[in-house]
Scaffold this motif. Structure first.
Motif, short mmCIF file in Angstrom:
data_model
loop_
_atom_site.label_atom_id
_atom_site.label_comp_id
_atom_site.label_asym_id
_atom_site.label_seq_id
_atom_site.Cartn_x
_atom_site.Cartn_y
_atom_site.Cartn_z
N ALA A 1 0.83 -1.21 0.00
CA ALA A 1 0.00 0.00 0.00
C ALA A 1 0.86 1.25 0.00
CB ALA A 1 -0.94 -0.01 1.20
N GLY A 2 1.97 1.23 0.80
CA GLY A 2 2.86 2.38 0.81
C GLY A 2 3.56 2.59 -0.51
N LEU A 3 4.01 1.49 -1.16
CA LEU A 3 4.67 1.60 -2.45
C LEU A 3 3.69 2.09 -3.53
CD1 LEU A 3 6.78 -1.70 -2.39
CD2 LEU A 3 7.66 0.64 -2.25
N GLU A 4 2.47 1.60 -3.46
CA GLU A 4 1.47 2.07 -4.44
C GLU A 4 1.18 3.55 -4.24
OE1 GLU A 4 -1.80 -0.51 -3.75
OE2 GLU A 4 -1.09 -2.07 -5.16
N GLN A 5 1.13 4.00 -2.99
CA GLN A 5 0.91 5.42 -2.73
C GLN A 5 2.07 6.25 -3.26
OE1 GLN A 5 -1.90 6.60 -1.60
NE2 GLN A 5 -1.22 8.74 -1.67
N THR A 6 3.29 5.73 -3.08
CA THR A 6 4.46 6.42 -3.63
C THR A 6 4.40 6.48 -5.14
OG1 THR A 6 5.81 5.64 -1.76
CG2 THR A 6 6.99 6.39 -3.74
N LEU A 7 3.93 5.39 -5.75
CA LEU A 7 3.86 5.32 -7.20
C LEU A 7 2.86 6.32 -7.77
CD1 LEU A 7 4.92 3.76 -9.68
CD2 LEU A 7 3.03 2.16 -9.37
N ILE A 8 1.69 6.42 -7.15
CA ILE A 8 0.65 7.28 -7.73
C ILE A 8 0.86 8.76 -7.41
CG2 ILE A 8 -1.06 5.43 -7.64
CD1 ILE A 8 -2.26 6.70 -5.17
N THR A 9 1.78 9.06 -6.48
CA THR A 9 2.06 10.47 -6.19
C THR A 9 3.16 11.04 -7.08
OG1 THR A 9 3.57 9.77 -4.41
CG2 THR A 9 1.29 10.33 -3.80
N GLN A 10 3.76 10.21 -7.95
CA GLN A 10 4.76 10.72 -8.88
C GLN A 10 4.10 11.64 -9.91
OE1 GLN A 10 8.04 10.09 -8.44
NE2 GLN A 10 7.42 8.95 -6.60
N PRO A 11 4.82 12.64 -10.41
CA PRO A 11 4.21 13.60 -11.36
C PRO A 11 3.60 12.94 -12.59
CG PRO A 11 6.32 14.41 -10.58
CD PRO A 11 6.20 13.02 -10.06
N ALA A 12 4.32 12.00 -13.18
CA ALA A 12 3.80 11.34 -14.39
C ALA A 12 2.54 10.54 -14.08
CB ALA A 12 4.86 10.43 -15.00
N SER A 13 2.52 9.90 -12.89
CA SER A 13 1.35 9.12 -12.51
C SER A 13 0.15 10.02 -12.26
CB SER A 13 1.65 8.30 -11.25
OG SER A 13 2.72 7.41 -11.48
N ARG A 14 0.37 11.16 -11.58
CA ARG A 14 -0.73 12.08 -11.31
C ARG A 14 -1.33 12.62 -12.62
NH1 ARG A 14 2.70 14.39 -7.33
NH2 ARG A 14 2.90 16.26 -8.64
N SER A 15 -0.46 12.93 -13.57
CA SER A 15 -0.95 13.43 -14.86
C SER A 15 -1.78 12.36 -15.58
CB SER A 15 0.24 13.86 -15.72
OG SER A 15 -0.19 14.25 -17.01
N PHE A 16 -1.31 11.12 -15.52
CA PHE A 16 -2.02 10.03 -16.18
C PHE A 16 -3.37 9.77 -15.51
CE2 PHE A 16 -2.62 5.39 -16.92
CZ PHE A 16 -2.74 5.44 -18.29
N LEU A 17 -3.39 9.75 -14.19
CA LEU A 17 -4.64 9.50 -13.47
C LEU A 17 -5.63 10.64 -13.65
CD1 LEU A 17 -3.20 8.00 -10.15
CD2 LEU A 17 -4.35 6.77 -11.99
N ALA A 18 -5.13 11.87 -13.76
CA ALA A 18 -6.03 13.00 -13.99
C ALA A 18 -6.72 12.87 -15.34
CB ALA A 18 -5.24 14.31 -13.92
N LEU A 19 -5.98 12.39 -16.33
CA LEU A 19 -6.59 12.18 -17.64
C LEU A 19 -7.65 11.09 -17.57
CD1 LEU A 19 -6.63 12.71 -20.73
CD2 LEU A 19 -4.86 10.94 -20.94
N LEU A 20 -7.37 10.00 -16.86
CA LEU A 20 -8.34 8.90 -16.75
C LEU A 20 -9.58 9.32 -15.96
CD1 LEU A 20 -6.00 5.86 -16.00
CD2 LEU A 20 -6.98 6.56 -18.19
N ALA A 21 -9.41 10.30 -15.06
CA ALA A 21 -10.55 10.71 -14.24
C ALA A 21 -11.60 11.47 -15.04
CB ALA A 21 -10.06 11.59 -13.07
N ASP A 22 -11.20 12.05 -16.18
CA ASP A 22 -12.16 12.80 -17.01
C ASP A 22 -12.93 11.81 -17.89
OD1 ASP A 22 -13.60 14.62 -18.38
OD2 ASP A 22 -11.89 15.70 -19.24
N ARG A 23 -13.97 11.21 -17.35
CA ARG A 23 -14.70 10.15 -18.05
C ARG A 23 -15.53 10.69 -19.22
NH1 ARG A 23 -14.80 5.40 -15.49
NH2 ARG A 23 -16.67 4.80 -16.64
#
Length: 326
Positions: free
Chosen positions: A116-138
């Motif tokens: 869980a900690g590693l996944e949180q570290t992974l999704i807080t990276q800049p590239a991950s945040r940008s990717f997840l923001a794009l996916l959030a716009d359904r």
């Protein structure tokens, strides 16, 4: 092991997929590929490897716990019987089973928290945040999905149009040759040109079926065969082998009934003053064709005047020649 950089980027794959094809990739898809490639180039492989290793440890410990639970009754009987551990068939004794289960469960919980900690570290990276923001716009993806559904309908229609443009000259040439062969009474050439017409028409027919969603029927038949006979899907192949010749035979019979029907041909040839049999031009009021010798008339059963063969009504009295004689 190959690194992600050794593979073709997703953006390049999307761009290459547009070449020599109808339409183009959606800008949203290209944006998705670009941000996906940014994650790939960021090289989070160390975090991913650590997550995969800890997940593998969890899976191994859960399998071990399951085995201990399954063998507990046997280990308990061995303990009651006083059997030594050297002669036991179980991996863990009954007295140690609980301690082993608790230790494994504690290790599993620790690894899960680490993941869980590693996944949180992974999704807080800049590239991950940008990717997840794009996916959030359904809403954007829903628009792409709607466009894709529309293309599923129009793409077969466009393919059918292009095939018509490509095959139309071939169909016209085969038709001209067939009519010429019929007029000249070249039987073999007429037969060959007729088969060419059928062959050239089959791709158009299949595309028309695809446009009309006839494949839904075949999918339903496949599901029915699978439901009735289990995994005997080879029966579907036999079904196709039966349906394709049956379809070709149906096309031939339909053409014989409507295109090459002697009554229809006779009506057209009489209007053009041609022989009913060989379709060559006749002098006015000739009873026999000078080219093939065929007699053009029959006697009307009502007025006994001569009238044309194969035509439904007498040219003298208008009696229906197909009606039974009185």
């Amino acid at each position: 092991m190959e690194t992600p950089s050794s593979f073709l980027s997703l953006t390049s794959q999307y761009q290459q997929s547009q070449r020599d094809r109808l339409g183009s990739a959606s800008p949203l898809c290209l944006q998705y590929a670009e941000r996906y490639d940014q994650i790939t180039k960021a090289n989070y492989s160390n975090i991913l490897v650590s997550i995969n290793q800890k997940q593998a440890t969890i899976n191994q410990l859960e399998a071990e716990n399951q085995k201990i639970r399954e063998q507990y009754d046997s280990s308990l009987l061995e303990q009651i019987a006083g059997q030594s551990r050297d002669q036991a068939i179980t991996d863990v004794g009954a007295d140690q089973a609980r301690q082993k289960l608790e230790a494994n469960q504690a290790t599993i919980q620790t690894n899960r928290q680490a993941i869980a900690g590693l996944e949180q570290t992974l999704i807080t990276q800049p590239a991950s945040r940008s990717f997840l923001a794009l996916l959030a716009d359904r809403s954007q993806f829903e628009q792409v999905a709607q466009g894709y559904q529309r293309s599923l309908f129009w793409y077969p229609a466009l393919q059918l149009l292009l095939q018509i443009i490509f095959l139309a000259p071939l169909l016209a040439i085969a038709t001209v040759i067939h009519r010429y062969a019929e007029r000249r009474d070249y039987g073999l050439l007429a037969l060959l040109s007729w088969h060419l017409l059928v062959i050239f028409s089959l791709p158009l027919l299949f595309k028309a079926f695809e446009l009309l969603r006839i494949n839904i029927i075949f999918n339903a038949l496949s599901q029915l065969v699978q439901a009735l006979f289990g995994q005997l899907l080879f029966l579907v192949s036999y079904l196709y082998i039966f349906l394709i010749p049956a379809l070709g035979f149906g096309i031939i019979k339909l053409a014989q009934a409507w295109i090459f029907n002697p009554r229809i041909q006779a009506a057209n040839r009489v209007q053009k003053s041609r022989c009913i049999k060989c379709a060559k031009r006749l002098p006015a009021q000739e009873a026999h064709c000078p080219h093939c010798g065929h007699y053009q008339y029959i006697e009307c059963h009502h007025c006994h005047h001569l009238t044309y063969q194969y035509l439904p009504y007498c040219r003298a009295c208008g009696e229906n020649l197909r009606s039974p004689q009185s």
